[in-house]
Design an enzyme around this catalytic site. Sequence first.
Site, mmCIF file in Angstrom:
data_model
loop_
_atom_site.group_PDB
_atom_site.id
_atom_site.type_symbol
_atom_site.label_atom_id
_atom_site.label_comp_id
_atom_site.label_asym_id
_atom_site.label_seq_id
_atom_site.Cartn_x
_atom_site.Cartn_y
_atom_site.Cartn_z
ATOM 1 N N GLY A 239 0.739 -1.276 -0.019
ATOM 2 C CA GLY A 239 0.057 0.142 0.083
ATOM 3 C C GLY A 239 0.874 1.454 0.154
ATOM 4 N N GLY A 277 3.334 -3.752 -3.842
ATOM 5 C CA GLY A 277 3.305 -3.940 -5.527
ATOM 6 C C GLY A 277 3.546 -2.741 -6.167
ATOM 7 N N TYR A 318 -10.048 5.313 -12.232
ATOM 8 C CA TYR A 318 -9.736 5.999 -10.904
ATOM 9 C C TYR A 318 -9.318 7.424 -10.984
ATOM 10 C CZ TYR A 318 -8.232 1.168 -10.022
ATOM 11 O OH TYR A 318 -8.054 -0.309 -10.046
ATOM 12 N N CYS A 346 -13.991 3.886 -28.529
ATOM 13 C CA CYS A 346 -15.441 4.518 -28.896
ATOM 14 C C CYS A 346 -15.880 5.069 -27.479
ATOM 15 C CB CYS A 346 -16.282 3.907 -29.950
ATOM 16 S SG CYS A 346 -15.258 3.526 -31.279
ATOM 17 N N GLU A 347 -15.563 5.588 -26.636
ATOM 18 C CA GLU A 347 -16.097 6.451 -25.338
ATOM 19 C C GLU A 347 -15.442 7.684 -24.951
ATOM 20 O OE1 GLU A 347 -16.443 3.623 -21.906
ATOM 21 O OE2 GLU A 347 -16.213 2.047 -23.242
HETATM 22 N N1 LLP Z 1 -1.560 -7.006 -0.650
HETATM 23 C C1 LLP Z 1 -2.900 -7.176 -0.748
HETATM 24 C C2 LLP Z 1 -3.692 -7.983 -0.056
HETATM 25 C C3 LLP Z 1 -3.541 -6.355 -1.701
HETATM 26 O O1 LLP Z 1 -4.992 -6.420 -1.986
HETATM 27 C C4 LLP Z 1 -2.686 -5.532 -2.418
HETATM 28 C C5 LLP Z 1 -3.282 -4.364 -3.439
HETATM 29 C C6 LLP Z 1 -1.403 -5.382 -2.266
HETATM 30 C C7 LLP Z 1 -0.746 -6.159 -1.414
HETATM 31 C C8 LLP Z 1 -0.393 -4.316 -3.003
HETATM 32 O O2 LLP Z 1 -0.593 -2.973 -2.710
HETATM 33 P P1 LLP Z 1 0.114 -1.834 -3.303
HETATM 34 O O3 LLP Z 1 1.502 -1.790 -2.510
HETATM 35 O O4 LLP Z 1 0.417 -2.047 -4.804
HETATM 36 O O5 LLP Z 1 -0.414 -0.662 -3.132
HETATM 37 N N2 LLP Z 1 -5.730 -1.222 -9.417
HETATM 38 C C9 LLP Z 1 -5.274 -0.326 -8.439
HETATM 39 C C10 LLP Z 1 -4.634 -0.762 -7.189
HETATM 40 C C11 LLP Z 1 -5.515 -1.927 -6.613
HETATM 41 C C12 LLP Z 1 -4.730 -2.506 -5.673
HETATM 42 C C13 LLP Z 1 -5.229 -3.710 -4.924
HETATM 43 N N3 LLP Z 1 -4.635 -4.624 -3.928
HETATM 44 C C14 LLP Z 1 -4.488 0.756 -9.040
HETATM 45 O O6 LLP Z 1 -4.249 0.798 -10.270
HETATM 46 O O7 LLP Z 1 -4.290 1.819 -8.436
#
Ligand code: LLP
Length: 421
Positions: A239, A277, A318, A346-347
């Site tokens: 996160g 991530g 987002y 097309c949107e």
């Molecule tokens: N652990 C769990 C249980 C998660 O659900 C997530 C992300 C992470 C770790 C990794 O989080 P990060 O370090 O990447 O913030 N598609 C969205 C982000 C969705 C995140 C979902 N879960 C975007 O493009 O902003």
Amino acid sequence: MDHFLYRDGALYAEDVPISEIAAAVGTPFYVYSTATLLRHFQLFDDALDGTDHLVCYAMKAASNQAILKTLAQAGAGMDVVSGGEYMRAKAAGVPGDKIVFSGVGKTADEICTALTGGIRQFNVESEPEMEVINAVALELGVVAPITVRVNPDVDAKTHAKIATGKSENKFGIPIARASEVYAHAASLPGLEVIGIDVHIGSQLTELEPFELAYNKVAELTERLRAEGHNIRRLDLGGGLGIPYARSNDAPPLPVEYGAMIKKTLGHLGCEIEIEPGRLIAGNAGLMVSKVIYVKSGEDRDFLILDGAMNDLIRPAMYEAYHDIIAVQEPAPGVEQQPYDIVGPVCESGDTFAKQRNMPPLVPGDLVAFRSAGAYGAVMSSEYNTRPLIPEVLVHGDQFAVIRERPTFDEMINRDTIPEWL
Ligand code: LLP
């Protein structure tokens, strides 16, 4: 910091000109920098130095096996959220004992795949799921190591679609019910309770929500230990946010995050896992696209690109901001002008940026979307029968295509026509 810099007026990925990759693979494409991926992993690993820990890369951010292998060779574990991700991690050579399985709806099949192939732990999200893991483990004659994901009811202060730690979110079990749920888990012979898991959301730009959640986890650890559970591992989720706009205040650094973890949880003597991530992959990737047309509207100019919302959905989904820069560095002092930067889908939602100041651009010019390495390629689709775009990995002065652009035949021939037609 990343490794996408201008040199003599041209944008490079490490030691490779972006224009050279574009000439070889065509546009649009994603390109990742090995050095940036490794640097970001190392920042987290160093931030937890001195504590027993494992950085489990949340591979949902960017899951190409070449990326996984790069990180795994540096010592990363993986956080997976589906049977497919589990198999991808294994295919990239990650051993089962470095794979953590998260996610709210693990099916019996997925659980069976992971228990058969080896797993570090399941992060359990509900009591019904706990019972299924127990049943599958008993059937296979193994014991499944688990943590329970607790929902600490903390406001992550991020975009509503990626906040996960409030009681109204679907994730985890209410922290107030933890004693009861842990007692239930301990009564199931197919499970071994080893720790606690928490993840409150993504793209957090302050430490405070993490700290609130981790303090609650510290208290819970002591309580559960007093209740007889051998809590020895804390999975703190991912996160930590990244700077998308260079003008923005920078989010906290991994080293600050690590220091806060040690402060709030260090006294417990638990092994620490984190699941970043975005911070590992986000600024390690660009999406490169070409200007097809410059169109003059009533009151604005549109830059129409060959990349679209199906290739990078974050702005449409987002309202996310991505820096967009010209691959040919603008001459010093060149006057910028506002464009609406859009794709050909097309949107109207297929808009990357409105009234964004850019140097004057003409058809054929290349632009690069920065911070597109995380949640870019993995969230792409074939909407409008547009092929998934290639992914390229750079390493010093070398580059390799790590996912080819499919041909139209490959895409179209995936359909099968029922015999009555
Ligand atoms: N652990 C769990 C249980 C998660 O659900 C997530 C992300 C992470 C770790 C990794 O989080 P990060 O370090 O990447 O913030 N598609 C969205 C982000 C969705 C995140 C979902 N879960 C975007 O493009 O902003």
